[in-house]
Design an enzyme around this catalytic site. Structure first.
Site, PDB file in Angstrom:
ATOM      1  N   TYR A   3       0.994  -1.078  -0.060  1.00 18.52           N
ATOM      2  CA  TYR A   3      -0.193   0.039   0.118  1.00 18.52           C
ATOM      3  C   TYR A   3       0.864   1.107   0.023  1.00 18.52           C
ATOM      4  O   TYR A   3       1.778   1.444   0.513  1.00 18.52           O
ATOM      5  CB  TYR A   3      -0.806  -0.142   1.418  1.00 18.52           C
ATOM      6  CG  TYR A   3      -1.745   1.443   1.190  1.00 18.52           C
ATOM      7  CD1 TYR A   3      -2.829   1.520   0.562  1.00 18.52           C
ATOM      8  CD2 TYR A   3      -1.717   2.347   2.284  1.00 18.52           C
ATOM      9  CE1 TYR A   3      -3.746   2.552   0.607  1.00 18.52           C
ATOM     10  CE2 TYR A   3      -2.297   3.179   2.376  1.00 18.52           C
ATOM     11  CZ  TYR A   3      -3.353   3.622   1.601  1.00 18.52           C
ATOM     12  OH  TYR A   3      -4.336   4.481   1.800  1.00 18.52           O
TER      13      TYR A   3
ATOM     14  N   ASP B  34       9.396   2.890  -0.605  1.00 25.00           N
ATOM     15  CA  ASP B  34       8.091   3.723   0.489  1.00 25.00           C
ATOM     16  C   ASP B  34       8.524   3.315   1.809  1.00 25.00           C
ATOM     17  O   ASP B  34       8.121   2.082   2.226  1.00 25.00           O
ATOM     18  CB  ASP B  34       6.914   3.179  -0.098  1.00 25.00           C
ATOM     19  CG  ASP B  34       5.742   3.836   0.779  1.00 25.00           C
ATOM     20  OD1 ASP B  34       6.130   4.395   1.814  1.00 25.00           O
ATOM     21  OD2 ASP B  34       4.575   3.795   0.199  1.00 25.00           O
TER      22      ASP B  34
ATOM     23  N   LYS C 235       4.310   9.314   8.462  1.00 20.32           N
ATOM     24  CA  LYS C 235       3.988   8.961   9.841  1.00 20.32           C
ATOM     25  C   LYS C 235       5.020   9.589  10.817  1.00 20.32           C
ATOM     26  O   LYS C 235       5.009  10.591  11.275  1.00 20.32           O
ATOM     27  CB  LYS C 235       3.876   7.395   9.621  1.00 20.32           C
ATOM     28  CG  LYS C 235       2.886   6.955   8.803  1.00 20.32           C
ATOM     29  CD  LYS C 235       2.996   5.402   8.981  1.00 20.32           C
ATOM     30  CE  LYS C 235       1.262   5.281   8.525  1.00 20.32           C
ATOM     31  NZ  LYS C 235       1.468   4.481   7.162  1.00 20.32           N
TER      32      LYS C 235
HETATM   33  C1  LIG Z   1       0.629   4.962   5.697  1.00 19.68           C
HETATM   34  C2  LIG Z   1       1.238   4.555   4.432  1.00 19.68           C
HETATM   35  C3  LIG Z   1       1.186   5.354   3.292  1.00 19.68           C
HETATM   36  C4  LIG Z   1       0.023   6.469   3.228  1.00 19.68           C
HETATM   37  O1  LIG Z   1       0.404   7.659   4.186  1.00 19.68           O
HETATM   38  P1  LIG Z   1      -0.859   8.514   4.493  1.00 19.68           P
HETATM   39  O2  LIG Z   1      -0.286   9.478   5.432  1.00 19.68           O
HETATM   40  O3  LIG Z   1      -1.798   7.749   5.126  1.00 19.68           O
HETATM   41  O4  LIG Z   1      -1.391   9.118   3.214  1.00 19.68           O
HETATM   42  C5  LIG Z   1       1.883   5.263   2.130  1.00 19.68           C
HETATM   43  N1  LIG Z   1       2.695   4.103   2.194  1.00 19.68           N
HETATM   44  C6  LIG Z   1       3.080   3.356   3.462  1.00 19.68           C
HETATM   45  C7  LIG Z   1       3.932   2.195   3.251  1.00 19.68           C
HETATM   46  C8  LIG Z   1       1.945   3.508   4.521  1.00 19.68           C
HETATM   47  O5  LIG Z   1       2.146   2.599   5.495  1.00 19.68           O
END
Ligand SMILES: *Cc1c(COP(=O)(O)O)cnc(C)c1O
Length: 440
Positions: free
Chosen positions: A146, A241, A269
């Site tokens: 994701y 990511d 985060k």
């Molecule tokens: C949480 C998350 C996102 C998205 O971040 P948001 O601040 O919710 O838009 C993207 N990539 C990874 C791996 C994530 O865990």
């Protein structure tokens, strides 16, 4: 010991009158496990409290950001001071450089860094940059990874080898999804195959180097290195990511843990310390293509917001502080605590006569109700959802707040105490016994 969630139930009913599904992010609705989501009113350290007066030991940590615990004294003090100086200026501040510098010191591959407001924005912008830089349109992502909810990445493929993208959600145009190629995680042959077919059209491979959004799934030995080799060979960018695993898989993220240098990295985060922040960055020559240095456009009214930068700086300072003489650093301490917890819980699994799998990467952990090795989305999906529900609700009733879905990861914070860990292990004995009784 049923949990009293009367006020939360009423609040949830009212929220549904004004907010789709009653929540502003779907997983909060407890759809996967059923029941009423506790409405939270405050949090401190390792604990969160709901409006019915229940107290929980929290292993969600706002889905990862709260690595130093909730309402950490240093973070709160910094924010209180900052708020008196105004909440947004729309002009450069010293804070933005300070946070970028802190990140660069921990993740040297991020030579230039651009702040945005969420992880979604970070990956969206990184893809635009990769496409603009390479002049290619196609992106490779992995099933079960994701990267936020923008159109290009809200795509997963059907089973089997590489397929052209099918949108995961109505509203994602197939014209966009078509440019997203989805292959299984941890399957190097699938990656080689897609590159041998359309490698010259691929702008980038984007991956969660430690995958946390299909439950916690670790990369197989040598897998990331192989992806690095293939992308380099074909002139595609490798995007890590690390929105979730950054500063958790190791202080320097998965790239430090596995010794791989990506071209671009996405963060979110933790770097916002609980306020909305994301960032993307990487090789200087690539990042210099971003406006106003270069022609690829990307902007944000609230990007680099002073409150968000302040919370991020305070958090990053805590986690990167020099440890006391001969002590492990912050990240190592969290890893050790997490190991204590999973080891204790594994004992309880044995005691209950169950067989399941625990995964850990630094301060991230998760379990699968699946006896077999879990390497990718397909194998993680084989985890017994019913068993997870029973485990989840039993833990919640005992005051342990875990993710209401098998496909989320749990997080340790610096605020969790020895006592929290012991309590959690004891609660897990009850929960696993319940699962075992149900299985019979
Ligand atoms: C949480 C998350 C996102 C998205 O971040 P948001 O601040 O919710 O838009 C993207 N990539 C990874 C791996 C994530 O865990």
């Amino acid at each position: 010991m049923a949990l009293n969630l009367e006020k939360s139930a009423a609040a949830f009913a009212e929220a549904k009158q004004y907010i789709p599904g009653g929540v502003n992010s779907p997983v909060r609705s407890f759809r996967n496990v059923g029941g009423t989501p506790p409405f939270i009113t405050k949090a401190k350290g390792s604990r969160i409290y709901d409006i019915d007066g229940n107290e929980y030991i929290d292993y969600i940590g706002s889905w990862g950001p709260m690595i130093v615990g909730h309402a950490n004294d240093e973070v709160v003090a910094a924010l209180k001071e900052a708020v008196d100086r105004g909440t947004s200026y729309g002009a450069p501040t010293l804070l933005e450089t300070e946070l970028a510098k802190l990140i660069n010191q921990i993740m040297p591959s991020m030579e230039l860094i651009r702040m945005v407001n969420s992880g979604t924005e970070a990956t969206m912008s990184a893809l635009r940059l990769a496409r603009g830089y390479t002049g290619r349109d196609k992106i490779v992502k992995f099933e079960g990874c994701y990267h936020g909810h923008h159109d290009s990445l809200l795509v997963k493929a059907g089973s089997g080898a590489a397929t052209f993208g099918v949108p995961d959600s109505p509203g994602v145009p197939s014209s966009i999804a078509n440019n997203t190629l989805t292959i299984p995680y941890n399957d190097i042959d699938a990656a080689e195959k897609i590159f041998s077919e359309v490698g010259s059209e691929i702008a980038a491979v984007i991956i969660e180097p430690v995958a946390g959004n299909m439950g916690l799934v670790l990369p197989r030995q040598g897998y990331l290195r192989k992806l690095r080799e293939i992308t380099t060979k074909y002139g595609a960018l490798l995007i890590f990511d690390e929105v979730m695993c950054g500063f958790r898989a190791a202080l320097g993220g998965a790239q430090a843990a596995y010794g791989i240098t990506p071209d671009l990295t996405c963060l979110g985060k933790i770097i916002g310390g609980g306020l909305p922040v994301g960032a993307y960055g990487g090789r200087r020559d690539i990042m210099e293509q971003i406006s106003p240095a270069g022609p690829i456009y990307q902007a944000g009214t609230l990007s680099g917001n002073p409150l968000a930068m302040t919370a991020g700086i305070a958090t990053m300072k805590i986690i990167s502080r020099e440890p006391e003489y001969k002590q492990p650093d912050y990240s190592r301490r969290l890893t050790i605590k997490t190991k204590q917890l999973t080891t204790g819980m594994e004992e309880m699994v044995k005691k209950a006569g169950l067989k399941l799998q625990f995964h850990q990467a630094g301060s991230m952990f998760g379990l699968f109700f699946n006896e077999n090795e879990v390497y990718d989305y397909a194998t993680s999906a084989q985890s017994d959802q019913e068993a997870y529900k029973i485990y989840f609700h039993s833990m919640l009733e005992q005051g342990i707040y875990l993710a209401p879905s098998q496909f989320e990861t749990a997080f340790m914070s610096g605020a969790h105490t020895e006592e929290d860990i012991q309590k959690t292990i004891v609660a897990s004995e009850v929960a696993f016994a319940k699962v075992a009784a149900w299985k019979k």
